[in-house]
Design a protein around this motif. Structure first.
Motif, short mmCIF file in Angstrom:
data_model
loop_
_atom_site.label_atom_id
_atom_site.label_comp_id
_atom_site.label_asym_id
_atom_site.label_seq_id
_atom_site.Cartn_x
_atom_site.Cartn_y
_atom_site.Cartn_z
N GLN A 31 0.95 -1.05 -0.21
CA GLN A 31 -0.40 -0.17 0.21
C GLN A 31 0.98 1.35 0.19
OE1 GLN A 31 -0.54 -2.22 2.13
NE2 GLN A 31 -2.25 -3.55 0.81
N GLN A 32 2.18 1.22 0.88
CA GLN A 32 3.13 2.17 0.56
C GLN A 32 3.43 2.69 -0.45
OE1 GLN A 32 5.85 2.57 4.04
NE2 GLN A 32 5.39 4.44 4.04
N ALA A 33 3.76 1.51 -1.53
CA ALA A 33 4.54 1.97 -2.36
C ALA A 33 3.84 2.14 -3.67
CB ALA A 33 4.92 -0.19 -3.10
N GLN A 34 3.02 1.59 -3.24
CA GLN A 34 0.87 1.87 -4.45
C GLN A 34 1.13 3.70 -4.19
OE1 GLN A 34 -1.55 -0.18 -3.31
NE2 GLN A 34 -1.26 -1.79 -5.44
N ALA A 35 1.40 4.23 -2.80
CA ALA A 35 0.66 5.26 -2.69
C ALA A 35 1.86 6.50 -3.48
CB ALA A 35 0.51 5.82 -1.49
N TYR A 36 3.21 5.79 -2.87
CA TYR A 36 4.04 6.78 -3.79
C TYR A 36 4.72 6.11 -5.09
CZ TYR A 36 4.64 8.78 0.88
OH TYR A 36 4.75 9.54 2.01
N ALA A 37 3.90 5.52 -5.80
CA ALA A 37 4.14 5.21 -6.91
C ALA A 37 4.44 5.90 -8.34
CB ALA A 37 3.36 4.26 -7.92
N SER A 38 3.38 7.31 -8.00
CA SER A 38 3.33 8.30 -9.09
C SER A 38 4.83 9.05 -9.08
CB SER A 38 2.13 9.10 -8.33
OG SER A 38 2.76 9.83 -7.30
N ARG A 39 5.06 9.12 -7.65
CA ARG A 39 6.77 9.92 -7.56
C ARG A 39 7.56 9.82 -9.30
NH1 ARG A 39 7.66 11.11 -1.49
NH2 ARG A 39 6.23 11.96 -0.55
N ILE A 40 7.55 7.92 -9.53
CA ILE A 40 8.63 8.02 -10.43
C ILE A 40 7.50 7.72 -12.30
CG2 ILE A 40 10.01 7.14 -8.68
CD1 ILE A 40 9.20 4.40 -9.77
N GLY A 41 6.52 7.91 -11.89
CA GLY A 41 5.55 7.74 -13.18
C GLY A 41 5.36 6.74 -13.15
N ALA A 42 5.16 5.73 -11.69
CA ALA A 42 4.79 3.99 -12.76
C ALA A 42 2.79 3.89 -12.43
CB ALA A 42 4.95 3.54 -10.93
N GLY A 43 2.27 5.13 -11.78
CA GLY A 43 1.08 4.85 -12.23
C GLY A 43 0.48 5.81 -10.57
N PHE A 44 -0.62 5.47 -10.22
CA PHE A 44 -1.91 6.69 -9.67
C PHE A 44 -2.90 5.49 -8.37
CE2 PHE A 44 -4.62 6.89 -12.72
CZ PHE A 44 -5.98 6.25 -12.58
N LEU A 45 -3.24 5.94 -7.48
CA LEU A 45 -3.65 5.11 -6.29
C LEU A 45 -5.44 6.20 -6.70
CD1 LEU A 45 -4.13 3.32 -4.72
CD2 LEU A 45 -3.45 5.04 -2.41
N ASP A 46 -6.50 5.43 -6.93
CA ASP A 46 -7.58 5.80 -7.31
C ASP A 46 -8.11 6.31 -5.65
OD1 ASP A 46 -10.16 6.85 -8.42
OD2 ASP A 46 -10.52 5.41 -9.80
N ARG A 47 -8.53 7.33 -5.47
CA ARG A 47 -8.67 7.60 -4.34
C ARG A 47 -10.31 7.58 -3.97
NH1 ARG A 47 -4.40 8.37 -0.57
NH2 ARG A 47 -3.54 9.15 -2.38
N LEU A 48 -11.23 7.18 -5.13
CA LEU A 48 -12.58 7.36 -4.77
C LEU A 48 -12.66 5.21 -4.51
CD1 LEU A 48 -14.35 8.90 -7.41
CD2 LEU A 48 -14.01 9.39 -4.97
N SER A 49 -12.02 4.46 -5.49
CA SER A 49 -12.72 3.29 -5.61
C SER A 49 -11.38 2.58 -4.39
CB SER A 49 -11.99 2.48 -6.85
OG SER A 49 -10.59 2.95 -7.57
N GLY A 50 -10.19 3.56 -4.79
CA GLY A 50 -8.98 2.20 -4.29
C GLY A 50 -8.11 1.53 -4.55
N ARG A 51 -8.49 1.46 -5.53
CA ARG A 51 -7.29 0.56 -6.90
C ARG A 51 -5.87 1.70 -7.18
NH1 ARG A 51 -10.66 -1.47 -11.08
NH2 ARG A 51 -8.52 -2.77 -11.55
N PHE A 52 -5.39 0.36 -7.68
CA PHE A 52 -4.22 0.96 -8.17
C PHE A 52 -3.83 0.78 -9.72
CE2 PHE A 52 0.09 0.24 -9.38
CZ PHE A 52 0.45 1.72 -9.10
#
Length: 56
Positions: A20-41
């Motif tokens: 979960q922590q890795a997913q939360a910071y993935a946007s910093r390297i351009g790997a993806g984003f965490l959809d806050r509404l659905s909770g899906r990466f």
């Protein structure tokens, strides 16, 4: 202890203690984003998730 990180064709993220922590910071390297509404990466194309067991 298992750690997680995301890798893109151009960048490598740092190791995090849980997925979960890795997913939360993935946007910093351009790997993806965490959809806050659905909770899906959502990973961008070419992104890979690595996990490794580190001995204490």
């Amino acid at each position: 202890m298992t750690k997680f990180r995301f890798v893109t064709p151009n960048r490598v993220g740092k190791w995090y203690a849980d997925l979960q922590q890795a997913q939360a910071y993935a946007s910093r390297i351009g790997a993806g984003f965490l959809d806050r509404l659905s909770g899906r990466f959502v990973a961008y194309p070419g992104t890979a998730m690595e996990q490794r067991d580190f001995a204490r």
